[in-house]
Scaffold this active site. Structure first.
Site, PDB file in Angstrom:
ATOM      1  N   SER A  69       0.852  -1.192   0.000  1.00 12.65           N
ATOM      2  CA  SER A  69       0.000   0.000   0.000  1.00 12.65           C
ATOM      3  C   SER A  69       0.886   1.240   0.000  1.00 12.65           C
ATOM      4  O   SER A  69       2.044   1.190   0.415  1.00 12.65           O
ATOM      5  CB  SER A  69      -0.927   0.013   1.220  1.00 12.65           C
ATOM      6  OG  SER A  69      -0.193   0.285   2.397  1.00 12.65           O
ATOM      7  N   HIS A 111       1.486  -8.817   7.601  1.00 12.57           N
ATOM      8  CA  HIS A 111       0.043  -9.025   7.447  1.00 12.57           C
ATOM      9  C   HIS A 111      -0.290 -10.492   7.170  1.00 12.57           C
ATOM     10  O   HIS A 111       0.543 -11.250   6.698  1.00 12.57           O
ATOM     11  CB  HIS A 111      -0.531  -8.124   6.346  1.00 12.57           C
ATOM     12  CG  HIS A 111       0.088  -8.336   4.999  1.00 12.57           C
ATOM     13  ND1 HIS A 111       1.291  -7.783   4.642  1.00 12.57           N
ATOM     14  CD2 HIS A 111      -0.327  -9.046   3.926  1.00 12.57           C
ATOM     15  CE1 HIS A 111       1.577  -8.135   3.397  1.00 12.57           C
ATOM     16  NE2 HIS A 111       0.617  -8.909   2.946  1.00 12.57           N
ATOM     17  N   ALA A 159      18.784 -20.386  11.778  1.00 16.09           N
ATOM     18  CA  ALA A 159      18.352 -20.651  10.411  1.00 16.09           C
ATOM     19  C   ALA A 159      17.090 -21.496  10.381  1.00 16.09           C
ATOM     20  O   ALA A 159      16.939 -22.444  11.149  1.00 16.09           O
ATOM     21  CB  ALA A 159      19.466 -21.361   9.646  1.00 16.09           C
ATOM     22  N   ARG A 179      11.554 -20.822  19.616  1.00 12.25           N
ATOM     23  CA  ARG A 179      11.559 -20.808  21.088  1.00 12.25           C
ATOM     24  C   ARG A 179      12.998 -20.580  21.521  1.00 12.25           C
ATOM     25  O   ARG A 179      13.941 -20.778  20.758  1.00 12.25           O
ATOM     26  CB  ARG A 179      11.001 -22.095  21.660  1.00 12.25           C
ATOM     27  CG  ARG A 179      11.793 -23.315  21.305  1.00 12.25           C
ATOM     28  CD  ARG A 179      11.128 -24.617  21.769  1.00 12.25           C
ATOM     29  NE  ARG A 179      11.970 -25.751  21.598  1.00 12.25           N
ATOM     30  CZ  ARG A 179      12.329 -26.304  20.459  1.00 12.25           C
ATOM     31  NH1 ARG A 179      11.918 -25.784  19.325  1.00 12.25           N
ATOM     32  NH2 ARG A 179      13.108 -27.359  20.423  1.00 12.25           N
TER      33      ARG A 179
END
Length: 185
Positions: A69, A111, A159, A179
């Site tokens: 956008s 998004h 990675a 984690r």
């Protein structure tokens, strides 16, 4: 023979000149790119006026920077390195601090598609939350960073990790989903 010597001697300098020329071309298209920034070959920037690149940052070849956008903001700080074949897919905002290393093949998005069961997926549009990557962060190869994530100062992402929640300062994370696997001392 003479050409081989010339390429060995001056090849790196010519590459820097070409990269800085590409940065100048993006400036003409509306991007705010600071001095000594380098833009590699075949870098695609959609809506370049949404892009800000800091001093001595280097975007390697085949990087795709997509602002979906006109109001999107993509900001890279000083001394940022973006590895080849990485992609930024941004509709609201991506802020990358100083001295950040982004290895090849990383994907960062802010998004996601909505997914209520009562409507068709294609008719629901997207919801977005900005992504922030603070100073001195290292993203390993093929890391995926999802919407709304903040990766704090000094963190390392292993990675192949998929980061779907915030990463604390100096933490090392890895896995799917990411984690904590260690801490920088």
């Amino acid at each position: 023979m003479m050409l081989d010597w010339f390429e060995r001697r001056f090849g790196p300098a010519i590459a820097v000149i070409r990269d800085r020329f590409r940065a100048s071309f993006l400036r003409l298209r509306g991007a705010k790119i600071a001095a000594r920034a380098r833009i590699g070959a075949r870098v695609v920037v959609q809506r370049p006026w949404c892009l800000v690149v800091g001093v001595r940052s280097h975007i390697e070849h085949q990087v795709h920077i997509k602002a979906t956008s006109d109001s999107a903001r993509i900001s890279l700080g000083q001394n940022v390195f973006v590895g080849f074949n990485s992609e930024f897919d941004i509709s609201e905002g991506l802020s990358i601090g100083n001295d950040v290393l982004i290895a090849p093949g990383c994907f960062i998005t802010d998004h996601n598609h909505r997914h209520a069961a009562a409507q068709l997926l294609s008719s629901q549009g997207c919801e977005s939350r900005p992504v922030t990557i603070e100073d001195d962060v290292w993203l390993g190869a093929h890391v995926v960073v999802l919407p709304g994530v903040t990766i704090s100062r000094g963190a390392i992402v292993a990675a192949g990790a998929v980061v779907n929640r915030d990463v604390a300062s100096m933490d090392m994370v890895g896995g799917v989903p990411a984690r904590v696997i260690g801490r920088r001392e």
